[in-house]
Design an enzyme around this catalytic site. Structure first.
Site, PDB file in Angstrom:
ATOM      1  CB  THR A  83      59.560  24.925   5.397  1.00 31.09           C
ATOM      2  OG1 THR A  83      58.918  24.118   6.377  1.00 31.09           O
ATOM      3  CG2 THR A  83      60.696  24.123   4.778  1.00 31.09           C
TER       4      THR A  83
ATOM      5  CD  GLU B 213      52.834  33.491   4.644  1.00 27.62           C
ATOM      6  OE1 GLU B 213      52.320  33.644   5.758  1.00 27.62           O
ATOM      7  OE2 GLU B 213      52.937  32.403   4.075  1.00 27.62           O
TER       8      GLU B 213
ATOM      9  CB  THR C 234      55.269  26.555  -0.124  1.00 26.98           C
ATOM     10  OG1 THR C 234      56.033  27.459   0.658  1.00 26.98           O
ATOM     11  CG2 THR C 234      55.836  25.161  -0.002  1.00 26.98           C
TER      12      THR C 234
ATOM     13  CB  THR D 294      44.405  21.883   9.603  1.00 32.67           C
ATOM     14  OG1 THR D 294      44.385  22.977  10.493  1.00 32.67           O
ATOM     15  CG2 THR D 294      45.575  20.994   9.934  1.00 32.67           C
TER      16      THR D 294
ATOM     17  CE  LYS E 216      59.087  26.711   0.576  1.00 36.12           C
ATOM     18  NZ  LYS E 216      58.905  27.156   1.966  1.00 36.12           N
TER      19      LYS E 216
ATOM     20  CG  ASN F 273      50.281  33.243   8.525  1.00 34.18           C
ATOM     21  OD1 ASN F 273      50.615  32.147   8.126  1.00 34.18           O
ATOM     22  ND2 ASN F 273      50.947  34.349   8.235  1.00 34.18           N
TER      23      ASN F 273
END
Lengths: 395, 395
Positions: A182, A268, A145, A395, A171, A390
């Site tokens: 995730t 991140e 992702t 959304t 990932k 972030n």
């Protein structure tokens, strides 16, 4: 880099159109049925493919393939989401010409939106047509992702004179697109193993790798770790704790640790990899609890980012973990330098001249002098970039 | 603003020289003995004054004064630290001319360095000489570390026709100088209360205020909350759960909530106050656990900072809290707007036009539909400034 797939495995990854330009659909396929074990998220909110896969694997652990899409997590999507996950598995089974229920699906991406099924169903034929012995890079790309680099690790080793290969892709900590960090990991091997051996090896190895990392403390709704063994190396059967099990575990641990470290490193905005070791705990559960508290502490992460040997924060976060110990006996060592011995500070350190916390890999070691158990946890620092990434995401 | 001290209380705060220019020593004094209760940090690493005060209060809960220094936490300082804390208490008792053991001391500031005792001991006479009915602002300043504003809250109310005053000061989320977000709070009242009533009121009120806030999840080594009641209002004795207890609790709750909100608002780099309410939980402990997980989630904090109604992160952090619930029944409401009803998303929201998470106070409400218990937790967003503040600080 070119990675070897274990015997009998093929892989591929394509862009089917869930995402605009990047690869978003991957397949891992075995020519024969694999004894398969999987671990899933403990989050109460579980994505549809996780709900489906758990059910599937309880009924039948002879799996032929995994199909993964990125871009949409198919989570909080109710009955329609579950039906979509089923459709995706059935379509893949039909195109691969394998029995229903032998294809497991995973998803990663945004939460709370229905999947656009057309690109996935339409893309399946092309995905399968492109299956190849060299397709592991494409598959690893297809499950990413916001990952900045693909994560693959592979080992070939001998079991009773027979070469066995183990290759894994993962990932990681992409927390923008999927809403959450995730973690997906698929471990493929041609080792001949009993069902129990597959299960135990995966469980034990995950405990010291994927379950020993922390990026931001949030647990994803889609986390999945799978181990598939198709037996095509034809080594003598590895039974739980039997001959060859130790060698397999050792190599599995190397692969999972390598993948887990890559996941953390790709956290991140992370700039440094942090290894926290707690020893002298009463139990290994307590050691892990204290290590996770230190590794997860925002203040410790900030200290690591700033290259500041702030052992007070380490002591306090260990103390706040809920693990009881006597701080008067505590040792704290940062990058090999003793800052606390038997609860006594070693005086001031000139932060400008010390090399502590200045490198890319930093080490925090704590001895509680309270027992003989220890644990190790990997984490990363936090940077302004994490906040920026972030906080501005729709959304 | 001018705040009223309850009858018989005097206060002062000065700069004695632990810090260079700012106030660093405070005293709160009562003309008569106070029935006193206190709550201390649960961190395994406890500062010397905390260790001393716990012991003291077990022997004698009739307290005359509190003396607090800022600038040094006197923590991880071993036997010498404990001796220093005792010296500070004894010196204060001598200068105040009150019995030994009736003065409690607190410290906040840097961890792991010995206290410079001369400025504190030498400053005590001046500190006491300046005691006054108007000294509460000075005292509130004296306990601050990196706090951006002083925190005082006061109420005067009737108990059985008799006016009673309750005044509290607090210091909060200063995480640079003291290494950790030490929270100190001193609540003074002239109410006439039984020992048990003092204890219960403090415990219950802290549970819904100070124990319901989270700034960065780290627990300080010095946290202290105290309630001192000198009885000089001469109201009819308030017994635990007896007449007047409810009114006192209500006012105490207002004061502690006000102080707790100020502590959160002063969280380093915070720009918004976040109120998380979880209802429909099986027990209030579960409600609080889920609410704390949401309020403490870095990803939720980032979403609040960015004004992004990212309900997926709210759902996932609740799910990751360890509290079991059925996501298919879950409701999520952000700033009054329903984003999830019975586990079903209400479609996309245009982040640019919505007012959700755009104000200074934001509200997250989650209904688990799993029972009748609820809990509320206060938190703040996180910003790049937090990272900057906490990464470049020398131990």
């Amino acid at each position: 880099m070119k990675y070897t797939l274990p015997k009998g495995f093929l892989a591929n990854g394509i862009c089917c159109g869930v995402k605009k330009k990047r690869k978003d659909l991957a397949v891992l396929y075995s020519e024969t049925a694999c004894r398969t074990a999987a671990l899933f998220t403990k989050n109460s909110v579980k994505a549809a493919p996780v709900i489906l896969a758990r059910k599937q694997l309880r009924k039948n652990s002879d799996i032929r393939a995994v199909v993964v899409n990125s871009g949409n997590a198919n989570c909080m999507t109710g009955a329609r989401g579950l039906a979509d996950a089923k459709k995706m598995a059935e379509k893949a089974a039909a195109v691969l010409n394998v029995p229903k229920d032998t294809v497991v699906v995973s998803s990663t991406g945004i939460i709370g939106q229905f999947m656009r099924m057309e690109p996935i169903l339409d893309g399946m034929s092309g995905l399968v047509a492109g299956l190849s012995r060299d397709g592991i890079n494409d598959a690893a790309d297809g499950i990413m992702t916001t990952d900045r680099f693909r994560k693959i690790s592979s080992r070939t080793f001998d079991i009773g004179g027979v070469p066995v290969t183990l290759t894994g892709i993962a990932k990681g900590a992409g927390m923008i697109d999927p809403n959450m960090a995730t973690m997906l990991c698929y471990l493929l091997t041609d080792a001949n193993m009993s069902r129990d051996a597959v299960r135990k090896a995966l469980k034990d190895s995950s405990d010291v790798s994927f379950n020993a990392i922390t990026v931001d403390g949030d647990m994803s709704t889609n986390d999945t770790v799978m181990l598939m063994a198709n037996g095509m190396a034809e080594n003598r059967l590895i039974k739980e704790n039997g001959a060859g099990f130790g060698i397999f575990r050792k190599n599995l641990d190397e692969v999972t640790e390598e993948l887990a470290r890559m996941v953390v490193l790709d956290g991140e905005g992370a700039t440094k990899l942090m290894e926290v070791k707690v020893k002298g705990a009463r139990t290994s559960a307590e050691a892990k609890k204290a290590a996770k508290a230190i590794a997860g502490s925002l203040l410790v992460k900030c200290a690591v980012l700033g290259g500041d040997p702030n052992w007070g924060r380490v002591a306090s976060s260990a103390g706040g973990s809920g693990v009881k110990f006597d701080p008067e006996k505590m040792d704290i060592t940062l990058d090999g330098v003793a800052f606390l011995r038997n609860g006594k500070a070693r005086g001031k350190v000139d932060r400008k001249t010390t090399s502590v916390f200045k490198g890319h890999d930093v080490k925090i070691e704590v001895d509680l002098h309270n027992g003989r158990s220890e644990a190790r946890v990997f984490s990363c620092d936090i940077s302004k970039k994490y906040i920026a990434l972030n906080s501005y995401y729709t959304t």
